[in-house]
Design an enzyme around this catalytic site. Structure first.
Site, short mmCIF file in Angstrom:
data_model
loop_
_atom_site.label_atom_id
_atom_site.label_comp_id
_atom_site.label_asym_id
_atom_site.label_seq_id
_atom_site.Cartn_x
_atom_site.Cartn_y
_atom_site.Cartn_z
N PRO A 138 73.59 6.90 58.12
CG PRO A 138 75.87 6.94 58.67
CD PRO A 138 74.54 7.41 59.15
N GLY A 141 67.83 5.56 55.96
CA GLY A 141 67.45 6.57 54.99
C GLY A 141 65.94 6.63 54.86
CD1 TRP A 166 72.50 9.75 53.06
CD2 TRP A 166 73.98 10.48 51.56
NE1 TRP A 166 73.18 8.65 52.58
CE2 TRP A 166 74.09 9.08 51.66
CE3 TRP A 166 74.82 11.17 50.68
CZ2 TRP A 166 75.02 8.34 50.92
CZ3 TRP A 166 75.73 10.43 49.93
CH2 TRP A 166 75.82 9.04 50.06
CB ILE A 167 73.60 16.71 56.62
CG1 ILE A 167 73.24 15.49 57.48
CG2 ILE A 167 72.98 17.99 57.17
CD1 ILE A 167 71.79 15.11 57.46
NE ARG A 277 73.94 22.71 15.18
CZ ARG A 277 75.18 22.92 14.76
NH1 ARG A 277 75.73 24.12 14.91
NH2 ARG A 277 75.89 21.97 14.18
N GLY A 348 72.92 18.15 20.70
CA GLY A 348 73.90 17.30 20.03
C GLY A 348 75.22 17.29 20.79
N GLY A 349 76.32 17.37 20.06
CA GLY A 349 77.64 17.34 20.68
C GLY A 349 77.84 18.48 21.65
CD GLU A 372 63.56 17.79 51.14
OE1 GLU A 372 62.32 17.96 51.19
OE2 GLU A 372 64.37 18.72 51.14
#
Length: 390
Positions: A138, A141, A166-167, A277, A348-349, A372
């Protein structure tokens, strides 16, 4: 070894041996049958595909870069990484999971005593087990040398106390490669241990809630007086940080390959979408601005693949490769972020909806710039190789 891409984005690879070609064909078939079909639903549900990892182990795909005498695949890293890319293109949870497992096996495979390797590696490589790598904490890092988890000798055993953060595979792994402080503050006071996943006193917090890779559990792992025998100490006492950093050099290549896999998947989808498209009476891909975007995306993917493969060739030849590994991790993960962002834009959308995987690729690419060693740390590593420590 080179690789090219056909006009709809699929990679055609040229591998050095027939065995390597057969291996990649096996991986591609495995992906098509076992990984791809359930990837979207599995990620949406946050389901970890443990059965898939069992089948990967049975197929020999969890052990590729390790010695055959211990159940490994005896494959060069440049072949292993291309298999990893194939897996990550289908589902990053699987590709990254294989990379983390390989990282977790590294300390034992490279630094363990012969009797330790004989006792543990066969099950780790081909026995269906899954590993995790415990370095970060914690409050520790990027500054790994400041870790606080302690291991105190008690007769012929060690007692581990502390919390890792973060394992990947935290709480579900069968074994953990753990770095703990056994001596004075600083880099020389750290030792590596191989800890069983069912050791009394070992527990995991609830998995983190993440923006991507929802199928891969990431959690804090707690060591509350976990007792391990001295024959599970890996390497000499005090050598743990050097062992950890050497593993990360190889692990960064795994992240680079995963990043190119995600980028390749996003590019392939964008290329298929824009060529299929039609707008204003012609395919979207006929518009020059979009053609240029596709050209840039393809170029970044090819450049990233070439960079990670060159670093792998150095590793395979026994040459120093730490600088090239940091470069590959930096470039490939940044490229994945750019390519996936552009893929969403090109759709796009549709790219913003969960009906297409482009938005998932974008969310997944982000974590690869962090894990990493963040990309800021990679720049520090590269600069240190070029001009020395600041």
């Amino acid at each position: 070894m080179t690789s090219t891409t056909d006009r709809i984005g699929r990679v055609r690879r040229h591998l050095p041996t027939q065995e390597a070609r057969d291996l990649l064909a096996l991986a591609a078939d495995f992906v098509e049958r076992e990984v791809g079909p359930d990837a979207a639903d599995g990620e949406a549900a946050g389901a970890f595909p443990r059965d898939t990892f069992g089948r990967l182990s049975a197929a020999g795909l969890l052990s590729l870069p390790y010695p055959g005498e211990y159940g490994g695949g005896d494959q060069p890293y440049q072949v292993y990484l291309q298999v990893l890319e194939e897996l990550a293109a289908a589902r990053l949870t699987v590709g990254l999971g294989v990379s983390v497992h390989t990282l977790a096996c590294h300390a034992l495979a490279v630094h363990g005593a012969p009797e330790q390797r004989a006792a543990h590696l066969p099950a780790m490589l081909g026995g269906g087990l899954l590993g995790a790598y415990c370095l970060s904490e914690p409050a520790s890092g990027s500054d790994a040398a400041s870790l606080a988890t302690r291991a105190v000798r008690d007769g012929d055993a060690w007692v581990l106390t502390g919390t890792k953060a973060w394992i990947t595979h935290g709480g579900i792994a069968d074994f953990y490669t753990v770095l703990a402080r056994t001596g004075e503050a600083g880099p020389r006071g750290i030792t590596a241990f191989l800890v069983p996943g069912d050791a009394p006193g070992l527990s995991a917090a609830a998995p983190e809630r993440k923006m991507g890779m929802n199928g891969s559990p990431t959690a804090q792992v707690h060591f509350d007086g976990v007792r391990v025998s001295d024959d599970r100490r890996l390497g000499d006492e005090g050598d743990g940080l050097a062992i950890a950093l050497s593993a990360l050099d190889s692990g960064r290549l795994g992240i680079a390959a995963c990043a190119i896999g995600v980028a390749q998947a996003a590019f392939t989808q964008a290329l298929e979408f824009t060529t299929g498209r039609r707008q204003f009476g012609r395919p979207v891909a006929d518009f020059q601005g979009l053609r240029f975007m596709l050209a840039d995306m393809a170029t970044q993917i090819e450049a990233g693949r070439a960079l990670y493969l060159e670093a792998a060739r150095l590793r395979d030849a026994g040459e120093p490769f730490a600088r090239q590994a940091a470069m590959a991790k930096l470039f490939c993960t940044d490229a994945a972020m750019r390519v996936t962002t552009d893929a969403v834009q090109l759709l796009g959308g549709y790219g913003y909806t969960a009906d297409f995987p482009a938005e998932r690729y974008l969310r997944e690419a982000k974590v690869l710039q962090i894990v990493e060693g963040t990309n800021q740390i990679q720049r520090t590593v590269i600069a240190r190789h070029l001009v020395g420590a600041s």
